[in-house]
Design a protein around this motif. Structure first.
Motif, PDB file in Angstrom:
ATOM      1  N   ASP A 103       0.697  -1.146   0.077  1.00  0.00           N
ATOM      2  CA  ASP A 103       0.070  -0.046  -0.138  1.00  0.00           C
ATOM      3  C   ASP A 103       0.718   1.113  -0.024  1.00  0.00           C
ATOM      4  N   GLY A 104       2.197   0.898  -0.057  1.00  0.00           N
ATOM      5  CA  GLY A 104       2.958   2.396   0.080  1.00  0.00           C
ATOM      6  C   GLY A 104       3.413   2.782   1.323  1.00  0.00           C
ATOM      7  N   VAL A 105       3.146   2.042   2.538  1.00  0.00           N
ATOM      8  CA  VAL A 105       3.584   2.659   3.739  1.00  0.00           C
ATOM      9  C   VAL A 105       5.247   2.439   3.968  1.00  0.00           C
ATOM     10  N   ARG A 106       5.802   3.505   4.266  1.00  0.00           N
ATOM     11  CA  ARG A 106       7.225   3.603   4.370  1.00  0.00           C
ATOM     12  C   ARG A 106       7.532   3.589   5.761  1.00  0.00           C
ATOM     13  N   SER A 107       6.737   3.950   6.614  1.00  0.00           N
ATOM     14  CA  SER A 107       7.141   4.180   8.226  1.00  0.00           C
ATOM     15  C   SER A 107       5.789   4.026   8.870  1.00  0.00           C
ATOM     16  N   ALA A 108       5.730   3.319  10.012  1.00  0.00           N
ATOM     17  CA  ALA A 108       4.562   3.238  10.814  1.00  0.00           C
ATOM     18  C   ALA A 108       5.153   3.194  12.293  1.00  0.00           C
ATOM     19  N   LEU A 109       3.875   3.488  13.020  1.00  0.00           N
ATOM     20  CA  LEU A 109       4.012   3.210  14.420  1.00  0.00           C
ATOM     21  C   LEU A 109       3.350   1.933  14.837  1.00  0.00           C
ATOM     22  N   VAL A 110       3.938   1.434  15.698  1.00  0.00           N
ATOM     23  CA  VAL A 110       3.206   0.038  16.085  1.00  0.00           C
ATOM     24  C   VAL A 110       2.785   0.176  17.791  1.00  0.00           C
ATOM     25  N   PHE A 111       1.482  -0.296  17.969  1.00  0.00           N
ATOM     26  CA  PHE A 111       0.848  -0.324  19.202  1.00  0.00           C
ATOM     27  C   PHE A 111       0.724  -1.669  19.639  1.00  0.00           C
ATOM     28  N   PRO A 112       1.578  -2.461  20.510  1.00  0.00           N
ATOM     29  CA  PRO A 112       1.338  -3.641  21.033  1.00  0.00           C
ATOM     30  C   PRO A 112       0.320  -3.645  22.214  1.00  0.00           C
ATOM     31  N   THR A 113      -0.579  -4.640  22.269  1.00  0.00           N
ATOM     32  CA  THR A 113      -1.649  -4.622  23.091  1.00  0.00           C
ATOM     33  C   THR A 113      -0.945  -5.317  24.387  1.00  0.00           C
ATOM     34  N   SER A 114      -0.198  -4.624  24.908  1.00  0.00           N
ATOM     35  CA  SER A 114       0.200  -4.972  26.260  1.00  0.00           C
ATOM     36  C   SER A 114       0.752  -3.535  26.977  1.00  0.00           C
ATOM     37  N   ALA A 115       0.527  -3.315  28.208  1.00  0.00           N
ATOM     38  CA  ALA A 115       0.843  -2.310  28.944  1.00  0.00           C
ATOM     39  C   ALA A 115       2.110  -2.232  29.672  1.00  0.00           C
ATOM     40  N   TYR A 116       2.783  -3.526  29.730  1.00  0.00           N
ATOM     41  CA  TYR A 116       3.933  -3.732  30.548  1.00  0.00           C
ATOM     42  C   TYR A 116       5.176  -4.215  29.847  1.00  0.00           C
ATOM     43  N   GLY A 117       6.163  -4.148  30.548  1.00  0.00           N
ATOM     44  CA  GLY A 117       7.656  -4.870  30.020  1.00  0.00           C
ATOM     45  C   GLY A 117       7.295  -6.439  30.332  1.00  0.00           C
ATOM     46  N   GLY A 118       8.503  -6.930  30.413  1.00  0.00           N
ATOM     47  CA  GLY A 118       8.759  -8.459  30.244  1.00  0.00           C
ATOM     48  C   GLY A 118       8.977  -8.965  29.071  1.00  0.00           C
ATOM     49  N   TYR A 119       9.271 -10.350  28.976  1.00  0.00           N
ATOM     50  CA  TYR A 119       9.529 -10.948  27.410  1.00  0.00           C
ATOM     51  C   TYR A 119       8.221 -11.200  26.557  1.00  0.00           C
TER      52      TYR A 119
END
Length: 346
Positions: A97-113
Motif C-alpha cells: 500500500d506504499g507505507v514506508r514508516s509506521a508506529l506500532v501499538f502492542p496490546t500490552s501495557a507492560y514490560g517483560g518478555y
C-alpha cells in the motif's frame, strides 16, 4: 509516519483453528500435550472462538474514530503474533500500500518478555519476511502508568463493586516464572521489571479509588510444578481471604487490556465458581479496551511521536518499551523465551 500497526497476540476464530493456534503459541517451548488438551477444552467450551480478535477490531474502530476526530490521517492495520491476520502478512500488505514508516501499538501495557520484547521479535521477523521495502516500524512505549489506563480501571472497579457492601480489592495479572520476571529488567532497571510495573499499576488504581489495603495476585500459570512462578495464585488467594472472613471480593485484571479468554476463563469461570463455593460475594472489573479512554490513550501515544505531545504518566518509573525495527530497548532486558519461560496461551 504513514500508518499505525495494531500488533496483538491472536486467537482462533473457529473450533478447527484451536489446536493449530495453540501449537503456534507453544512451538519449541516444551509445553506437554496434556496441557494443550486442557486449554483446547477451554476454547471449545466457548465455541472454539477467542474473544480477542473481535475485541481488537472493536478497539481499532474506536482508535480510527479518535484519530479522525483529532484530524490525524493515519490508517490502522491489524496483525497478530500467533494467528490470522499474521503480522508478516499485514506488513506485506502495508508495504504494497506504499507505507514506508509506521508506529506500532502492542496490546500490552507492560514490560517483560512476552509482553514487550517478543513484540520486538515479531517486528523484526515480519520485516525480515517482507525484505527490501519493509516499512520502518517504531513501537510505542509502555503505558501501565498512563492516567487514562488508571482511571478506566478505577471506574471499572467502582461498577464491579456496586451492591457488594464490604469487599477486598484484588488485582490480577498473568503469572510468569520467577526467573522470567528477574530477566525482565537488569538489576538497576528500576521500573522495567514486569512484576514491579504490575504492582505500580495496582497502587495507582487503588490510590484513585481511595483504597489503602488491597492485594496483587497472579493467574494463568501453565508451567511445570517444579519451576517457581509468581505467587499467590488467585484461587489459592480466595481460599486465604475466606479463611480471614472476607465477605466479598472485586477482582481487577490490571495486567490485561482486554477481556480475552484467559480473563474470562480464569476469573469469570474458575474464580467466580470458587467464590460461590466459599459463599463470597464476587465482582470483576472489566478490562479497558472497550472504554473510550483506551482509544484516547492510544492516540495520545501516537501524538507523542507525531507532534511531540507531552508524555503523560503517573509514576516515577522510567519510560520504556519504545523501540525501532525490533531493536531491544535495553541490554539484558526481557530475555528470550528459552531463558525467560512461556507466559500465555491467549
Amino acid at each position: 509516519m504513514d500508518a499505525l500497526l495494531w500488533l496483538s497476540f491472536g486467537g482462533p476464530d473457529r473450533p478447527e483453528d484451536v489446536r493449530p493456534f495453540l501449537e503456534n503459541v507453544t512451538r519449541g517451548r516444551g509445553v506437554p500435550p496434556e496441557r494443550l488438551d486442557e486449554v483446547e477444552q477451554h476454547y471449545l467450551g466457548f465455541g472454539g472462538v477467542s474473544p480477542i480478535n473481535a475485541l481488537n477490531r472493536a478497539a481499532i474502530s474506536a482508535v480510527e474514530a479518535e484519530l479522525a476526530e483529532r484530524g490525524i490521517d493515519l490508517p490502522v492495520y491489524f496483525g497478530n503474533r500467533n494467528w490470522h491476520p499474521m503480522v508478516e502478512d499485514t506488513l506485506a500488505q502495508m508495504a504494497g500500500d506504499g507505507v514506508r514508516s509506521a508506529l506500532v501499538f502492542p496490546t500490552s501495557a507492560y514490560g517483560g518478555y512476552s509482553a514487550c520484547r517478543q513484540y520486538d521479535e515479531d517486528i523484526a521477523r515480519a520485516r525480515a519476511a517482507v525484505g527490501d521495502g519493509a516499512p520502518e516500524l517504531t513501537k510505542l512505549r509502555h503505558f501501565f502508568d498512563h492516567p487514562l489506563f488508571v482511571s478506566a480501571f478505577a471506574d471499572a472497579v467502582r461498577v464491579a463493586a456496586e451492591g457488594l457492601g464490604e469487599y477486598r480489592l484484588v488485582f490480577t495479572a498473568h503469572s510468569v516464572p520467577v526467573s522470567a520476571d528477574a530477566a525482565s529488567g537488569p538489576p538497576d532497571s528500576g521500573g522495567h521489571r514486569y512484576s514491579r510495573q504490575v504492582a505500580e499499576a495496582a497502587r495507582l488504581v487503588a490510590a484513585e479509588l481511595g483504597v489503602r489495603e488491597y492485594d496483587v495476585v497472579w493467574q494463568s500459570r501453565s508451567g511445570p510444578p517444579q519451576v517457581p512462578w509468581l505467587e499467590p495464585d488467585i484461587l489459592d488467594h480466595l481460599d486465604a481471604l475466606h479463611g480471614k472472613g472476607v465477605p466479598a471480593v472485586v477482582l481487577c485484571p490490571v495486567g490485561f487490556v482486554s477481556d480475552h479468554l484467559e480473563v474470562v476463563w480464569d476469573l469469570d469461570t474458575e474464580a467466580a465458581e470458587k467464590a460461590a463455593e466459599l459463599g463470597m460475594g464476587f465482582g470483576r472489573a472489566v478490562a479497558p479496551s472497550g472504554d473510550p479512554r483506551f482509544a484516547q490513550l492510544v492516540v495520545e501515544l501516537v501524538r507523542e511521536h507525531l507532534s511531540d505531545a507531552p508524555v503523560r504518566k503517573l509514576s516515577d518509573f522510567p519510560v520504556a518499551g519504545c523501540t525501532v525495527n525490533g531493536a531491544p530497548c535495553a541490554v539484558g532486558c526481557c530475555e528470550p523465551a528459552a531463558r525467560a519461560g512461556r507466559r500465555r496461551l491467549d
